[in-house]
Write a protein that holds these residues in place. Sequence first.
Motif, PDB file in Angstrom:
ATOM      1  N   UNK A  30     -19.793  34.177 -29.149  1.00 14.06           N
ATOM      2  CA  UNK A  30     -19.943  34.330 -27.637  1.00 14.06           C
ATOM      3  C   UNK A  30     -19.996  35.866 -27.418  1.00 14.06           C
ATOM      4  N   UNK A  31     -21.054  36.372 -26.895  1.00 12.46           N
ATOM      5  CA  UNK A  31     -20.973  37.968 -26.712  1.00 12.46           C
ATOM      6  C   UNK A  31     -21.539  38.009 -25.024  1.00 12.46           C
ATOM      7  N   UNK A  32     -20.877  38.815 -24.457  1.00 13.52           N
ATOM      8  CA  UNK A  32     -21.289  39.194 -22.928  1.00 13.52           C
ATOM      9  C   UNK A  32     -21.400  40.801 -23.200  1.00 13.52           C
ATOM     10  N   UNK A  33     -22.700  40.941 -22.184  1.00  6.13           N
ATOM     11  CA  UNK A  33     -23.193  42.317 -21.847  1.00  6.13           C
ATOM     12  C   UNK A  33     -23.164  42.588 -20.606  1.00  6.13           C
ATOM     13  N   UNK A  34     -23.287  44.002 -20.306  1.00  2.00           N
ATOM     14  CA  UNK A  34     -23.437  44.403 -19.007  1.00  2.00           C
ATOM     15  C   UNK A  34     -24.618  44.478 -18.595  1.00  2.00           C
ATOM     16  N   UNK A  35     -25.326  44.970 -17.380  1.00  2.00           N
ATOM     17  CA  UNK A  35     -26.587  45.282 -17.275  1.00  2.00           C
ATOM     18  C   UNK A  35     -27.300  46.315 -18.037  1.00  2.00           C
ATOM     19  N   UNK A  36     -26.403  47.284 -18.589  1.00  2.00           N
ATOM     20  CA  UNK A  36     -27.300  48.403 -19.582  1.00  2.00           C
ATOM     21  C   UNK A  36     -27.343  47.947 -20.895  1.00  2.00           C
ATOM     22  N   UNK A  37     -26.925  46.696 -21.229  1.00  2.00           N
ATOM     23  CA  UNK A  37     -27.096  46.043 -22.493  1.00  2.00           C
ATOM     24  C   UNK A  37     -25.842  46.579 -23.205  1.00  2.00           C
ATOM     25  N   UNK A  38     -24.804  46.986 -22.739  1.00  2.00           N
ATOM     26  CA  UNK A  38     -23.535  47.330 -23.655  1.00  2.00           C
ATOM     27  C   UNK A  38     -22.736  45.987 -23.695  1.00  2.00           C
ATOM     28  N   UNK A  39     -22.444  45.669 -25.206  1.00  2.00           N
ATOM     29  CA  UNK A  39     -21.591  44.447 -25.247  1.00  2.00           C
ATOM     30  C   UNK A  39     -20.198  44.942 -24.813  1.00  2.00           C
ATOM     31  N   UNK A  40     -19.483  43.959 -23.855  1.00  2.00           N
ATOM     32  CA  UNK A  40     -18.574  44.362 -23.089  1.00  2.00           C
ATOM     33  C   UNK A  40     -17.105  43.217 -23.720  1.00  2.00           C
ATOM     34  N   UNK A  41     -17.983  42.062 -24.258  1.00  2.00           N
ATOM     35  CA  UNK A  41     -16.655  41.123 -24.804  1.00  2.00           C
ATOM     36  C   UNK A  41     -17.385  40.295 -25.786  1.00  2.00           C
ATOM     37  N   UNK A  42     -16.656  39.970 -26.752  1.00  2.00           N
ATOM     38  CA  UNK A  42     -17.131  39.028 -27.832  1.00  2.00           C
ATOM     39  C   UNK A  42     -15.839  38.373 -28.476  1.00  2.00           C
ATOM     40  N   UNK A  43     -15.975  36.912 -28.890  1.00  2.00           N
ATOM     41  CA  UNK A  43     -15.066  36.196 -29.307  1.00  2.00           C
ATOM     42  C   UNK A  43     -15.768  35.273 -30.447  1.00  2.00           C
ATOM     43  N   UNK A  44     -15.129  34.917 -31.419  1.00  2.00           N
ATOM     44  CA  UNK A  44     -15.307  33.819 -32.323  1.00  2.00           C
ATOM     45  C   UNK A  44     -14.733  32.629 -32.298  1.00  2.00           C
ATOM     46  N   UNK A  45     -13.808  32.590 -31.165  1.00  2.00           N
ATOM     47  CA  UNK A  45     -12.974  31.379 -30.695  1.00  2.00           C
ATOM     48  C   UNK A  45     -13.436  30.601 -29.724  1.00  2.00           C
ATOM     49  N   UNK A  46     -13.612  29.342 -29.963  1.00  2.00           N
ATOM     50  CA  UNK A  46     -14.222  28.715 -28.678  1.00  2.00           C
ATOM     51  C   UNK A  46     -13.032  28.203 -27.589  1.00  2.00           C
ATOM     52  N   UNK A  47     -11.849  28.665 -28.097  1.00  2.00           N
ATOM     53  CA  UNK A  47     -10.709  28.571 -27.297  1.00  2.00           C
ATOM     54  C   UNK A  47     -10.492  29.925 -26.321  1.00  2.00           C
ATOM     55  N   UNK A  48     -11.208  30.814 -26.646  1.00  2.00           N
ATOM     56  CA  UNK A  48     -10.877  32.204 -25.871  1.00  2.00           C
ATOM     57  C   UNK A  48     -11.993  32.051 -24.665  1.00  2.00           C
ATOM     58  N   UNK A  49     -11.481  32.476 -23.329  1.00  2.00           N
ATOM     59  CA  UNK A  49     -12.218  32.416 -22.333  1.00  2.00           C
ATOM     60  C   UNK A  49     -12.381  33.715 -21.772  1.00  2.00           C
ATOM     61  N   UNK A  50     -13.570  34.159 -21.183  1.00  2.00           N
ATOM     62  CA  UNK A  50     -13.833  35.444 -20.452  1.00  2.00           C
ATOM     63  C   UNK A  50     -13.301  35.415 -19.114  1.00  2.00           C
ATOM     64  N   UNK A  51     -12.326  36.169 -18.718  1.00  2.00           N
ATOM     65  CA  UNK A  51     -11.768  36.031 -17.323  1.00  2.00           C
ATOM     66  C   UNK A  51     -12.350  37.355 -16.404  1.00  2.00           C
ATOM     67  N   UNK A  52     -13.424  37.898 -16.809  1.00  2.00           N
ATOM     68  CA  UNK A  52     -13.961  39.175 -16.224  1.00  2.00           C
ATOM     69  C   UNK A  52     -13.381  40.371 -16.556  1.00  2.00           C
ATOM     70  N   UNK A  53     -12.532  40.363 -17.627  1.00  2.00           N
ATOM     71  CA  UNK A  53     -11.698  41.555 -18.055  1.00  2.00           C
ATOM     72  C   UNK A  53     -11.620  41.595 -19.521  1.00  2.00           C
ATOM     73  N   UNK A  54     -10.991  42.771 -19.848  1.00  2.00           N
ATOM     74  CA  UNK A  54     -10.765  42.945 -21.271  1.00  2.00           C
ATOM     75  C   UNK A  54      -9.875  44.065 -21.544  1.00  2.00           C
ATOM     76  N   UNK A  55      -8.736  43.540 -22.224  1.00  2.00           N
ATOM     77  CA  UNK A  55      -7.631  44.581 -22.106  1.00  2.00           C
ATOM     78  C   UNK A  55      -6.865  44.956 -20.899  1.00  2.00           C
ATOM     79  N   UNK A  56      -6.869  44.305 -19.909  1.00  2.00           N
ATOM     80  CA  UNK A  56      -6.352  44.515 -18.793  1.00  2.00           C
ATOM     81  C   UNK A  56      -7.359  45.261 -17.802  1.00  2.00           C
ATOM     82  N   UNK A  57      -8.559  45.673 -18.379  1.00  2.00           N
ATOM     83  CA  UNK A  57      -9.616  46.453 -17.418  1.00  2.00           C
ATOM     84  C   UNK A  57     -10.250  45.180 -16.874  1.00  2.00           C
TER      85      UNK A  57
END
Length: 83
Positions: free
Chosen positions: A22-49
């Motif tokens: 799973x990869x998530x990108x912002x509107x500028x096309x910059x990858x902001x999140x990636x995981x290879x684990x089906x058990x990881x969920x994106x919570x709208x943040x990364x490393x507390x940001x």
Amino acid sequence: NGDGINETFEIWGTSDIGRFNLRIFNRAGVKIYQTNSINDYWKGSLHGKEFPSGVYYWVIDIQCVKGNSIFDNSYKGWVTLSR
């Protein structure tokens, strides 16, 4: 917003998954999140940001295994993050 509804971006129905990305990108096309684990969920943040409210693009590459058959699938779409 902490109300317990739609708090994470999750993938369901995954009993036959062999490979997952799973990869998530912002509107500028910059990858902001990636995981290879089906058990990881994106919570709208990364490393507390926390990322700002807005529209984000997601791409999921999945390999499904059914018996002796292997199927590679790719899915794409948009998710709206509201704060």
